[in-house]
Design a protein around this motif. Sequence first.
Motif, PDB file in Angstrom:
ATOM      1  N   LYS A   1       0.835  -1.210   0.000  1.00 46.80           N
ATOM      2  CA  LYS A   1       0.000   0.000   0.000  1.00 46.80           C
ATOM      3  C   LYS A   1       0.867   1.257   0.000  1.00 46.80           C
ATOM      4  CE  LYS A   1      -4.233  -1.993   1.684  1.00 46.80           C
ATOM      5  NZ  LYS A   1      -5.206  -2.143   2.753  1.00 46.80           N
TER       6      LYS A   1
ATOM      7  N   TYR B   1      -6.522   9.543  -9.356  1.00 51.62           N
ATOM      8  CA  TYR B   1      -6.339   9.552  -7.893  1.00 51.62           C
ATOM      9  C   TYR B   1      -6.196  10.979  -7.358  1.00 51.62           C
ATOM     10  CZ  TYR B   1      -5.660   4.643  -8.864  1.00 51.62           C
ATOM     11  OH  TYR B   1      -5.856   3.358  -9.304  1.00 51.62           O
TER      12      TYR B   1
ATOM     13  N   HIS C   1      -5.478   6.118  -0.973  1.00 48.26           N
ATOM     14  CA  HIS C   1      -6.101   5.083  -1.798  1.00 48.26           C
ATOM     15  C   HIS C   1      -5.988   3.734  -1.090  1.00 48.26           C
ATOM     16  CE1 HIS C   1      -7.133   2.450  -5.032  1.00 48.26           C
ATOM     17  NE2 HIS C   1      -5.920   1.936  -5.076  1.00 48.26           N
ATOM     18  N   ASP C   2      -7.144   3.098  -0.878  1.00 44.15           N
ATOM     19  CA  ASP C   2      -7.169   1.784  -0.244  1.00 44.15           C
ATOM     20  C   ASP C   2      -6.571   1.812   1.166  1.00 44.15           C
ATOM     21  OD1 ASP C   2      -7.858  -0.831  -0.223  1.00 44.15           O
ATOM     22  OD2 ASP C   2      -6.070  -1.562  -1.250  1.00 44.15           O
ATOM     23  N   ARG C   3      -6.662   2.949   1.816  1.00 48.43           N
ATOM     24  CA  ARG C   3      -6.169   3.062   3.192  1.00 48.43           C
ATOM     25  C   ARG C   3      -7.249   3.735   4.017  1.00 48.43           C
ATOM     26  NH1 ARG C   3       0.036   3.163   4.092  1.00 48.43           N
ATOM     27  NH2 ARG C   3      -0.786   1.435   5.283  1.00 48.43           N
TER      28      ARG C   3
END
Length: 489
Positions: free
Chosen positions: A196, A268, A451-453
């Motif tokens: 990540k 993003y 992102h994705d956290r």
Amino acid sequence: MREFLHMPNTAESHSTAGGVAAINAPSTPTAVTGIAPEEIKRYMQLYAANPLFGYHDKWIISDNPYRRPIDQQAVTRHDFSRPLKREEAFGSSALAAQRMLFNVYETDFVFLPEKDFAAKRADFESFYSNENKLLGELIRPTLETHLFGFLEEEIDISGKWSAAAVESYLRHLIENHERSEIDILSAVLSSLDPEKAALTLLIQVAGDFLTESSSSARNLLGKFGLVQSELFKIAIDDYGYGVHKAKHSTLFESTLETCGLATEAHAYWHFYLTGSLALNNYYHYVCRDHSKFFRAIGAIAVGESLFAHTCRKFSEMLRAVFGNRVDTYYFDEHYHIDAHHGRMATENVVAPAIAKYGDSVIPEIVRGMEELQSITSLADDDFMAQLIWADDLEGQRTAASRIHQSGLSQDAESRITTAVLRKGDPISTRACDADSLWLVESGTLELVAGHDRSIQIEAGEGIVVLRGRLHGASSVSPECLYHVYELKD
Ligand SMILES: [Fe+2]
Ligand SMILES: [Fe+2]
């Protein structure tokens, strides 16, 4: 040739944000534009009110390069008429200003969606409309001074400079850089979640790499002899000599794809850190205004000279994290070609420019070299601080419960807001000027740190959001009621 550069973090550590600025604009016109600050502020609010820059409904902005959210409330709240201090560089005002400035600069570039142009035609026309561009030009000088004015104070080019001194300065810089492991890459490798962390870094550089060379290509038009053609050679390498699959940005798309990331420009957007936007904007700042041409070639010479080693280490990091599935060719190619570009920029651009235009241009060239390093260290600090915070969301939840259990004290905290979020509400990311405590009263809140956290906070729980850290929130439950307190201590 416009490269994202990383170097060892040699600058002192800087705190992440300053206080919220009160609107207290002097009424005298600014020296830069001759327009009163109140008027500029009104233009900024008009600029930010463009629906293209409003909140979005998804964290990833899919295939629409014109949708670029700006925190409109921050634009209303802040005073942009004074230069920020370095320690304010990751605050709410800086983030809003960097986003606006990036949008202003990028209306010079051609962006087209990959698919379904007809459905996005209205956005395309609005982004390139005279209204958007004229408002952008009116606010640009104020934003530039707000964001980059501190460099004038921070950097003092004194002493006696010669072409030989510039050459030796660059040589030492390269030698030091080539001995370094590069802090941001070490930070990825030592992260609790290196995959990540690596994706976060790829997203930061995507804002530049997907349009690689575009801002420095602003220096190619006009007529100025030999130096112009040398700059052009660097640009045509970056553009793959017109072979699309060899274009460096195309190579980078393959890196993104093999890591499972979208390849569209600014997909993003929500997750660009303030420091990353600052670095992108800095190149535009010196390359778009041709009175800063000599500063630009100094910055380009440093960028090109250091990028080879950065790319070698970047490639090693990606392989260590993702193994064989990642395509590192973009970085491997730059390891070879930017050693060459660095030499070209130094020997064929900087040295002949000094020989032709005289020693009086040296301070500007060196200023560009110094300023780029200063902004790069800012971007690196921001990235590493975000990584540490995003890695520690569980710890921040525990910290919140400790503060909550010990009782909120009137002296130490003041409530900023109580808010209700509903599932599907428009979303955005922002940065705050003070540490804050979020407490959820009902429902489930998703606090997003990249992102994705993210982390889910249930009713009765809370989380600490550190100042300067990019964050967003959405409701997982149909409705979520929460309170935010500013932590004074
Ligand atoms: Fe290059
Ligand atoms: Fe390149």
